[in-house]
Design a protein around this motif. Structure first.
Motif, PDB file in Angstrom:
ATOM      1  N   VAL A 298       0.839  -1.197   0.000  1.00 45.42           N
ATOM      2  CA  VAL A 298       0.000   0.000   0.000  1.00 45.42           C
ATOM      3  C   VAL A 298       0.873   1.246   0.000  1.00 45.42           C
ATOM      4  N   SER A 299       1.919   1.215   0.850  1.00 40.72           N
ATOM      5  CA  SER A 299       2.835   2.353   0.900  1.00 40.72           C
ATOM      6  C   SER A 299       3.463   2.589  -0.466  1.00 40.72           C
ATOM      7  N   HIS A 300       3.901   1.488  -1.101  1.00 39.23           N
ATOM      8  CA  HIS A 300       4.545   1.621  -2.417  1.00 39.23           C
ATOM      9  C   HIS A 300       3.559   2.134  -3.454  1.00 39.23           C
ATOM     10  N   GLU A 301       2.350   1.573  -3.441  1.00 32.57           N
ATOM     11  CA  GLU A 301       1.372   1.958  -4.448  1.00 32.57           C
ATOM     12  C   GLU A 301       0.898   3.397  -4.247  1.00 32.57           C
ATOM     13  N   ILE A 302       0.892   3.862  -2.996  1.00 33.09           N
ATOM     14  CA  ILE A 302       0.487   5.253  -2.743  1.00 33.09           C
ATOM     15  C   ILE A 302       1.615   6.212  -3.052  1.00 33.09           C
ATOM     16  N   ARG A 303       2.806   5.876  -2.603  1.00 30.16           N
ATOM     17  CA  ARG A 303       3.922   6.802  -2.751  1.00 30.16           C
ATOM     18  C   ARG A 303       4.365   6.948  -4.208  1.00 30.16           C
ATOM     19  N   THR A 304       4.245   5.888  -4.984  1.00 29.01           N
ATOM     20  CA  THR A 304       4.693   5.984  -6.373  1.00 29.01           C
ATOM     21  C   THR A 304       3.894   7.022  -7.153  1.00 29.01           C
ATOM     22  N   PRO A 305       2.551   6.956  -7.161  1.00 28.11           N
ATOM     23  CA  PRO A 305       1.831   8.033  -7.880  1.00 28.11           C
ATOM     24  C   PRO A 305       1.976   9.392  -7.207  1.00 28.11           C
ATOM     25  N   MET A 306       2.088   9.412  -5.880  1.00 28.96           N
ATOM     26  CA  MET A 306       2.289  10.694  -5.207  1.00 28.96           C
ATOM     27  C   MET A 306       3.613  11.312  -5.613  1.00 28.96           C
ATOM     28  N   ASN A 307       4.612  10.473  -5.840  1.00 28.35           N
ATOM     29  CA  ASN A 307       5.899  10.978  -6.312  1.00 28.35           C
ATOM     30  C   ASN A 307       5.735  11.678  -7.659  1.00 28.35           C
ATOM     31  N   GLY A 308       4.952  11.059  -8.541  1.00 26.98           N
ATOM     32  CA  GLY A 308       4.711  11.678  -9.828  1.00 26.98           C
ATOM     33  C   GLY A 308       3.910  12.964  -9.705  1.00 26.98           C
ATOM     34  N   VAL A 309       2.879  12.957  -8.856  1.00 23.74           N
ATOM     35  CA  VAL A 309       2.050  14.148  -8.690  1.00 23.74           C
ATOM     36  C   VAL A 309       2.878  15.314  -8.164  1.00 23.74           C
ATOM     37  N   LEU A 310       3.583  15.078  -7.064  1.00 22.96           N
ATOM     38  CA  LEU A 310       4.355  16.157  -6.467  1.00 22.96           C
ATOM     39  C   LEU A 310       5.481  16.610  -7.387  1.00 22.96           C
ATOM     40  N   GLY A 311       6.160  15.644  -7.998  1.00 19.18           N
ATOM     41  CA  GLY A 311       7.274  16.008  -8.865  1.00 19.18           C
ATOM     42  C   GLY A 311       6.829  16.828 -10.056  1.00 19.18           C
ATOM     43  N   MET A 312       5.748  16.392 -10.690  1.00 14.76           N
ATOM     44  CA  MET A 312       5.285  17.130 -11.855  1.00 14.76           C
ATOM     45  C   MET A 312       4.739  18.503 -11.478  1.00 14.76           C
ATOM     46  N   LEU A 313       4.114  18.603 -10.337  1.00 18.34           N
ATOM     47  CA  LEU A 313       3.673  19.922  -9.879  1.00 18.34           C
ATOM     48  C   LEU A 313       4.870  20.848  -9.672  1.00 18.34           C
ATOM     49  N   GLU A 314       5.933  20.291  -9.098  1.00 18.45           N
ATOM     50  CA  GLU A 314       7.125  21.109  -8.890  1.00 18.45           C
ATOM     51  C   GLU A 314       7.739  21.522 -10.218  1.00 18.45           C
ATOM     52  N   LEU A 315       7.762  20.592 -11.165  1.00 21.17           N
ATOM     53  CA  LEU A 315       8.292  20.949 -12.483  1.00 21.17           C
ATOM     54  C   LEU A 315       7.414  21.995 -13.165  1.00 21.17           C
ATOM     55  N   ALA A 316       6.110  21.823 -13.041  1.00 19.23           N
ATOM     56  CA  ALA A 316       5.207  22.783 -13.668  1.00 19.23           C
ATOM     57  C   ALA A 316       5.377  24.172 -13.074  1.00 19.23           C
ATOM     58  N   ALA A 695      18.650   4.451 -12.151  1.00 24.19           N
ATOM     59  CA  ALA A 695      18.051   3.127 -12.324  1.00 24.19           C
ATOM     60  C   ALA A 695      16.625   3.192 -11.808  1.00 24.19           C
ATOM     61  N   GLU A 696      15.670   3.292 -12.699  1.00 23.42           N
ATOM     62  CA  GLU A 696      14.267   3.501 -12.344  1.00 23.42           C
ATOM     63  C   GLU A 696      13.396   2.908 -13.439  1.00 23.42           C
ATOM     64  N   ASP A 697      12.375   2.109 -13.056  1.00 21.91           N
ATOM     65  CA  ASP A 697      11.529   1.449 -14.042  1.00 21.91           C
ATOM     66  C   ASP A 697      10.240   2.210 -14.314  1.00 21.91           C
ATOM     67  N   ASN A 698       9.875   3.138 -13.437  1.00 20.72           N
ATOM     68  CA  ASN A 698       8.622   3.873 -13.604  1.00 20.72           C
ATOM     69  C   ASN A 698       8.843   5.054 -14.538  1.00 20.72           C
ATOM     70  N   PRO A 699       8.101   5.162 -15.649  1.00 22.14           N
ATOM     71  CA  PRO A 699       8.334   6.253 -16.614  1.00 22.14           C
ATOM     72  C   PRO A 699       8.119   7.636 -16.020  1.00 22.14           C
ATOM     73  N   VAL A 700       7.115   7.756 -15.135  1.00 24.21           N
ATOM     74  CA  VAL A 700       6.868   9.064 -14.526  1.00 24.21           C
ATOM     75  C   VAL A 700       8.037   9.478 -13.651  1.00 24.21           C
ATOM     76  N   ASN A 701       8.515   8.542 -12.853  1.00 25.70           N
ATOM     77  CA  ASN A 701       9.656   8.838 -11.994  1.00 25.70           C
ATOM     78  C   ASN A 701      10.911   9.115 -12.821  1.00 25.70           C
ATOM     79  N   GLN A 702      11.051   8.410 -13.933  1.00 30.06           N
ATOM     80  CA  GLN A 702      12.189   8.685 -14.813  1.00 30.06           C
ATOM     81  C   GLN A 702      12.136  10.123 -15.319  1.00 30.06           C
ATOM     82  N   LYS A 703      10.981  10.511 -15.795  1.00 32.91           N
ATOM     83  CA  LYS A 703      10.831  11.866 -16.336  1.00 32.91           C
ATOM     84  C   LYS A 703      11.093  12.913 -15.258  1.00 32.91           C
ATOM     85  N   LEU A 704      10.558  12.672 -14.077  1.00 35.55           N
ATOM     86  CA  LEU A 704      10.739  13.626 -12.984  1.00 35.55           C
ATOM     87  C   LEU A 704      12.209  13.766 -12.620  1.00 35.55           C
ATOM     88  N   ALA A 705      12.869  12.638 -12.387  1.00 42.10           N
ATOM     89  CA  ALA A 705      14.275  12.693 -11.986  1.00 42.10           C
ATOM     90  C   ALA A 705      15.138  13.292 -13.083  1.00 42.10           C
TER      91      ALA A 705
END
Length: 942
Positions: A298-316, A695-705
């Motif tokens: 649950v932690s992983h599934e919640i934090r992964t999309p939250m990472n994308g949300v927060l990261g993309m908001l910061e980039l925006a 080293a990251e398999d999630n495309p959203v996290n890749q783009k953010l990093a």
């Protein structure tokens, strides 16, 4: 031979007067006997004479002769009797006379010793009486002992029959065993209560027999009193029961074993209960593991999309936006942050309530941890105009062993509350050593230390009746639906339980409308290795520094100055500062350095700098200005006054050190320090750029990093799994690896272990930072144990990411970026560029095409912003150009962008025009070189 006048001990007592009568009686008895015999003889003679007369009347001569002969015999016998009686009488008479004489002598002796004899008899009588009393007492005591023994035997019999245990008594001399009724009731054996040791040993389980008998013989022959063992004993039905046997060996005074009294307890029921408990425990652990895995997932599934949300908001938020769009995105980011805090709080609280939360023990820098936390709140404090301070006592060691993550969580909760409920004034974190822990004092281990943390503020305070309530879960001081301040009420409850896990306590000191002080204690161990985050420069030793503080207390820079061997002087306010400078100048020992706060109640920092410059005798000291709330235009004002450094509080000691070295000219530079303002941003820009393998398999996290790191100036290579990361690392074209832990094919832990294994022959060591969305207990330790150097939990916060990278990559202190100009740097690093694209010419061509399209647009945006006087717009465009150029390892273009960006950050737009022209020139040169390189590589590949 002389005879004693006293009778000998044991001799017969002397004759008494009655002894003479006794002699006379004996003499009379002999006379009576004599007379009796005489009369008898006379009668016999008379009878014989009568008989002779009658015989004479007969005519038979033979009869006459026989009768005469008998008569003669009678006369002869009578004569002999008379003679014997006379002789006996004479002898008895003489004996009587002799005895009478002895009796007289004995009477005389008796009379002489009668008194002594009475005394002796009396003493003897007393002795006999005492002996008799003693004997009676001994007899009574023996009777009592026998009575007690009988009672004990009766009690033993009653207890042995009443107990549920099988009691048995082994007579070692007779080799007989006695059992109570429990042998039949518990173990099912017959009614007979007697047996021998051979029978008992025969009922032992074959696997236990040798061990049990050996232990029993050792107890008996080894002089021990007690014996105990657990084994299997055969029941009457042939099944075996688990029993616990406890025995006592009875010995005599010589230590010789006489008996063994023992009791066997049937453990079968306990064994069944233990087995049931074991099965229940395994089931609970299985359920626990399933729950932990569920929470982790649950932690992983919640934090992964939250990472994308927060990261993309910061980039925006870093792009060109209208004011309305920026406001919407900020609200969305704040909401996402709040949601993440709620999620983290609920997950942590559930783990604490379930008892699953455990503390880690790793080495960490106390001061760096506090600096990171304070830095995270710096912008919020600045936006509210609050003074944010962090003070650590100088005697506290920096390198500690503990759980920095949980310590950070506690302090973030407390500091967040202080900032939330404080509208004006300050928020201060102080750390002091409370005491060496009791365990350390008891064991003599001085490597344990107990620290007291205090987070104080000048906020609204808490009413006394609410001060204990706020530490309960889901409780707040204001629990109404109309409360002004939000929150779940979990932060302080979690903090309290975390503090208790750290062997400490937490409490509150507060007064409404005055402020609050949250205090808590925690125990740590002192790490053996010195703290790497606290440099010990030798070139600052002996440097005198004047520190101007506006508040009572210890300035946060003093500890660092003293540790670095400097000679700081602390003064309060403007008047004391000017007086100290004059006194030092008069004594010809001026201060080369002045550190002051920008905001002081008497005179603002800028005004104090002006007054210092007006005094020519002060020898133009270098000024470092500290501020907790920066304002637009402060940079330009600093340059006008020739201020060397402008730093935001709280201050990182590493940044303070670098600023001091730059300000004092300890590092070689081609620029006049008075013209180049040292800021936190410029210090970070001096970090050496490097190639980072992501080293990251999630495309959203890749783009953010990728975006974050590129904007920071790093070159990034991407791997989709651990195996690909190992292959790219083997090519030797990266300086640091950001490793996701959970990836397909090969996860981050396996990849790290493989890299560390392959590094051993060469002795190399590439920094690896773990990134994981699990953030569960033990994840950090597992990552560090696998060989990783750092740990970040998702969602990744950009500042924490940059701090982790810059802590592991070499800083530019040894070769700062300001030492080189764009003209002196190479246009690009061909080898690094080809390594960056993996020798993929097609990819290089695509990147060049994108750069050729985007670079002119960014240059136009920069020129437009400069013409409009928009320093922020110029900064965004320049920063984007620097990130784009860094993808091609173009050092000259990057340096030109850095120089223009510094001018934009400081608001110096006039000299920025020349810097923009230099950047346009470098970008043009770079585009030509990239076109040549792409075309050349294409020809070669053809």
């Amino acid at each position: 031979m002389e005879t004693s006048s006293q009778p000998a001990h044991g001799a017969a007592p002397p004759a008494t007067p009655e002894s003479a009568d006794h002699l006379a009686i004996r003499a009379g008895e002999w006379r009576t006997v004599f007379y009796s015999f005489a009369v008898l003889n006379l009668v016999t003679i008379a009878v014989s004479f009568w008989f002779m007369v009658r015989v004479a009347e007969l005519d038979d001569p033979l009869v006459h002769a026989a009768a005469l002969q008998k008569f003669e015999y009678s006369i002869a016998a009578l004569g002999l009797l008379v003679v014997g009686s006379i002789l006996r009488g004479l002898r008895v008479g003489r004996q009587s006379e002799a005895q009478h004489s002895q009796h007289l002598v004995a009477q005389a002796l008796y009379a002489a010793s009668q008194q002594d004899l009475e005394l002796t008899v009396s003493a003897r009588t007393r002795e006999l009486a005492n002996a008799n009393d003693f004997l009676l007492a001994e007899i009574a005591e023996r009777e009592r002992a026998e009575r007690r023994l009988r009672q004990t035997e009766e009690r033993f019999q009653l207890l042995s029959q009443a107990t549920h245990d099988c009691v048995w008594d082994w007579d070692l001399e007779k080799d007989t065993l006695w059992f109570n009724d429990a042998m039949r009731e518990l173990l099912g054996h017959g009614a007979s209560h007697t047996a021998n040791m051979e029978w008992w040993a025969g009922n032992l389980h074959a696997s236990d027999r040798e061990r049990v008998m050996q232990g029993l013989q050792q107890a008996i022959g080894g002089g021990r009193r007690l014996w105990a063992d657990e084994f299997r004993f055969r029941r009457g039905d042939g099944a075996y029961a688990y029993v616990l046997n406890r025995g006592y060996v009875v010995r005599n005074d010589d230590g010789h074993a006489l008996r063994l009294i023992s009791a066997m307890t049937d453990l079968s029921q306990r064994r069944r209960a233990e087995e049931e408990l074991r099965q229940a425990k395994e089931a609970a652990e299985s359920a626990n593991r399933a729950k932990s895995e569920f929470v982790a997932n649950v932690s992983h599934e919640i934090r992964t999309p939250m990472n994308g949300v927060l990261g993309m908001l910061e980039l925006a938020l870093g792009t060109e936006l209208t004011p309305e769009q920026r406001e919407y995105l900020k609200l969305a980011r704040n909401s996402a942050d709040a949601l993440l805090r709620v999620i983290n709080g609920i997950l942590d609280f559930s783990k604490i309530e379930a008892g699953h939360l455990q503390l880690e023990t790793i080495s960490f820098s106390l001061r760096s941890t506090l600096e990171d936390i304070a830095g995270a709140f710096a912008l919020e404090a600045e936006s509210k105009g609050l003074e944010l301070n962090c003070e650590v006592a100088s005697e506290i060691p920096d390198k500690l062993l503990g759980d920095p993550g949980r310590l950070r969580q506690i302090l973030i909760n407390l500091m967040g509350n202080s900032l939330k409920f404080t509208e004006r004034g300050h928020v201060t974190v102080r750390v002091a050593e409370e005491a060496r822990s009791e365990n350390a004092l008891r064991s003599g281990n001085q490597n344990e230390v107990r620290l007291q943390f205090a987070v104080s503020d000048s906020g609204i305070g808490v009413a006394p009746e609410k001060q204990q309530l706020i530490f309960d879960a889901f409780k707040q001081a204001d629990g109404s639906t109309t409360r002004r301040y939000g929150g779940t009420g979990l932060g302080l409850a979690i903090s309290r339980q975390l503090v208790e896990l750290m062997a400490g306590r937490i409490w509150l000191e507060s007064s409404p409308a005055v402020g609050s002080i949250f205090r808590f204690t925690a125990a740590f161990r002192v790490a053996e290795a010195p703290a790497a985050a606290l440099p010990q420069p030798t070139d600052l030793r002996g440097v005198r520094a004047l520190v101007v503080e506006d508040q009572a207390g210890r300035h946060e820079a003093l500890d660092a100055f003293e540790r670095w061997g400097m000679l700081p002087t602390l003064v309060r306010g403007t008047a004391e500062a000017l007086a100290a400078l004059r006194q030092a100048s008069e004594r010809s020992i001026p201060f080369p350095l002045v550190v002051m706060d920008l905001h002081m109640p008497e005179v603002e920092g800028f005004r104090l700098v002006e007054r210092i410059q007006q005094e020519t005798q002060f020898a133009d000291p270098r000024v470092i200005l500290l501020t907790s709330a920066g304002r637009r235009g402060d940079g330009a004002r600093c340059r006008e006054l020739g201020i060397a450094a402008y730093l935001s509080k709280p201050i990182r000691q590493a940044e303070l050190l670098q600023a001091l070295q730059l300000a004092l000219g300890r590092q070689q530079t081609n620029h006049d320090p008075s013209l180049t303002l040292i800021t936190r941003h410029s210090l970070r820009e001096r970090r050496v750029s490097g190639v980072i393998l992501l080293a990251e398999d999630n495309p959203v996290n890749q783009k953010l990093a990728l975006t974050l790191l590129a904007k920071r100036g790093y070159t990034v290579r991407v791997a989709g799994n651990g195996g690909e990361a190992v292959r790219l690392w083997q090519q030797g074209s990266c300086d640091l690896i950001l490793m996701d832990v959970q990836m397909p094919e090969m996860d981050g832990l396996e990849a790290t272990a493989l890299i560390r294994q392959q590094e051993q022959p060469s002795g190399r060591h590439i920094p690896i930072v773990a990134m994981t969305a699990h953030a569960m207990t033990g994840d950090r330790e597992r990552c560090l144990h696998a060989g990783m150097d750092g740990y970040l939990s998702k969602p990744i916060q950009s500042q924490l990411l940059f701090d982790a990278i810059e802590d592991l990559l070499p800083a530019a202190a040894a070769a700062p970026a300001t030492t080189a100009t764009a003209e002196s740097l190479p246009l690009l690093d061909k080898q690094a560029l080809l390594a960056h694209v993996g020798d993929d010419v097609g990819l290089l061509r695509e990147m060049v095409e994108i750069f050729n399209r985007s670079a002119p647009v960014l240059l136009e945006q920069a020129a437009a912003a400069l013409a409009a006087g928009d320093a922020d717009g110029l900064h965004r465009a320049t920063h984007a150009l620097k990130g784009a150029a860094s993808n091609f390892a173009a050092a000259a273009a990057c340096q030109a962008a850095i120089e223009l960006d510094e001018l934009a950050q400081s608001g110096r737009l006039e000299p920025a025009r020349g810097a923009l022209a230099a950047l346009e020139s470098e970008i043009g040169r770079l585009r030509l070189r990239l076109a040549e390189l792409a075309g050349f590589e294409q020809a070669v590949s053809a």
